[in-house]
Design a protein around this motif. Structure first.
Motif, PDB file in Angstrom:
ATOM      1  N   PHE A  19       0.843  -1.135  -0.027  1.00 29.85           N
ATOM      2  CA  PHE A  19      -0.133   0.122   0.044  1.00 29.85           C
ATOM      3  C   PHE A  19       0.628   1.293   0.048  1.00 29.85           C
ATOM      4  CE2 PHE A  19      -2.418   3.321   2.015  1.00 29.85           C
ATOM      5  CZ  PHE A  19      -3.659   3.371   1.079  1.00 29.85           C
ATOM      6  N   ALA A  23      -0.061   3.628  -2.970  1.00 31.32           N
ATOM      7  CA  ALA A  23      -0.987   4.547  -2.394  1.00 31.32           C
ATOM      8  C   ALA A  23      -1.785   5.677  -3.173  1.00 31.32           C
ATOM      9  CB  ALA A  23      -0.766   5.157  -1.125  1.00 31.32           C
ATOM     10  N   PHE A  27      -7.483   3.834  -4.071  1.00 32.98           N
ATOM     11  CA  PHE A  27      -7.250   2.651  -2.962  1.00 32.98           C
ATOM     12  C   PHE A  27      -7.714   3.063  -1.648  1.00 32.98           C
ATOM     13  CE2 PHE A  27      -3.465   0.932  -6.052  1.00 32.98           C
ATOM     14  CZ  PHE A  27      -4.376   0.284  -6.948  1.00 32.98           C
ATOM     15  N   PHE A  31     -10.372   0.520  -0.233  1.00 29.40           N
ATOM     16  CA  PHE A  31     -10.184  -0.387   1.044  1.00 29.40           C
ATOM     17  C   PHE A  31     -10.947   0.008   2.231  1.00 29.40           C
ATOM     18  CE2 PHE A  31      -6.165  -1.188  -1.385  1.00 29.40           C
ATOM     19  CZ  PHE A  31      -6.147  -2.803  -1.636  1.00 29.40           C
ATOM     20  N   VAL A  46      -4.413   1.296   6.340  1.00 33.13           N
ATOM     21  CA  VAL A  46      -4.684   2.116   5.137  1.00 33.13           C
ATOM     22  C   VAL A  46      -4.584   3.686   5.375  1.00 33.13           C
ATOM     23  CG1 VAL A  46      -6.627   2.678   3.416  1.00 33.13           C
ATOM     24  CG2 VAL A  46      -6.142   0.516   4.314  1.00 33.13           C
TER      25      VAL A  46
END
Length: 227
Positions: A19, A23, A27, A31, A46
Motif C-alpha cells: 500500500f 497509495a 485505493f 479498501f 490504510v
C-alpha cells in the motif's frame, strides 16, 4: 490488532508495504469500503500510511493531501456501511422475522412482538449508537447490521455513520501526521502496529463509558412526582 488479521487472507506487513508503494485516493476509498463492510480488514493499514505519505511528500502518495485522505476514507467507510445496512435489511430482516414466527423461536421466548419492540428501541437510540459504534474496535463494521434490521432512518444512518467514520479516520490521519514527524518509512508499519494497540484500548474505553451510562440510566432511582 494488525497481527490478528488471518494470514490466509493476506500478510498485514506485506500488504502495508504494498500500500505504501501504491497509495492513492482510489485505493484509500476502495479498501475503506472493504473495511467498513462485512469483510474483516483493518483501517489501520490504510489511513495512517496514506496520511504519512501525504505529509512527507514521498512515495506513491506524494501528491495526496491529508484532508482529502480523510474525506475519501470516510466516503469509503460510508459506502461499506451501506452495504451492511442493505444486506441486513433485505436478507437479515426476513430471516429474523421468520425465526420469530417459528415454533423454535417461540420455544426460545422470541416472537414478532419482541422483535418489533427491539426495533422500536433501536429506532429511538440508534443514532447515537451508530455514531459511537464507529469508534469501537470490532463493532465498527457490525453496528450497521442492527441499523438495517430495524430499518433505521436512512438519512440519520448516513449522518451519524459518516460523523463517526470521520472522527475515527481523523484520529488515524492524526497518527499518520504525527508519525511523519518522528519516524522513517522503514519504521512506519512497526509504529502503526504499536500505536494501534493504544487506539484499541481507547475504543474499549469508549465502550465501557457508554455501557456504564446505559446501566446508570436503566437502574438509577426514579424520583417520585410531587403531589
Amino acid at each position: 490488532m494488525l497481527d490478528l488479521i488471518p494470514l490466509a487472507i493476506f500478510d498485514a506487513s506485506q500488504f502495508f508495504q504494498w500500500f505504501v508503494e501504491n497509495a492513492n485516493y482510489l485505493f484509500v476509498f476502495l479498501f475503506m469500503v472493504v473495511e467498513s463492510s462485512f469483510i474483516p480488514f483493518p483501517s489501520e493499514v490504510v489511513v495512517p500510511p496514506a496520511a504519512y505519505l501525504a505529509c512527507t511528500n514521498t512515495g506513491a502518495g506524494s501528491d495526496m493531501n491529508i484532508f482529502m485522505v480523510v474525506c475519501f476514507a470516510t466516503l469509503g467507510a460510508l459506502v461499506g456501511a451501506f452495504i451492511n445496512y442493505y444486506i441486513a435489511l433485505w436478507i437479515g430482516r426476513p430471516v429474523v422475522y421468520a425465526f420469530a414466527d417459528s415454533r423454535f423461536g417461540h420455544m426460545l421466548m422470541i416472537n414478532r412482538q419482541k422483535v418489533d419492540k427491539a426495533e422500536a428501541y433501536f429506532d429511538k437510540h440508534g443514532a447515537i449508537s451508530t455514531f459511537i459504534g464507529r469508534l469501537i474496535p470490532a463493532i465498527r463494521q457490525l453496528i450497521s447490521i442492527p441499523a438495517g434490521l430495524s430499518r433505521m432512518n436512512i438519512g440519520q444512518f448516513a449522518i451519524f455513520t459518516g460523523l463517526g467514520a470521520l472522527v475515527w479516520n481523523g484520529i488515524l490521519a492524526a497518527l499518520g501526521y504525527w508519525l511523519s514527524t518522528t519516524v522513517s518509512p522503514d519504521q512506519l508499519f512497526e509504529k502503526v502496529e504499536e500505536y494501534n494497540k493504544y487506539l484499541t484500548w481507547f475504543g474499549y474505553g469508549i465502550a465501557l463509558v457508554c455501557l456504564i451510562f446505559i446501566l446508570w440510566n436503566a437502574f438509577k432511582p426514579k424520583h417520585k412526582e410531587s403531589l
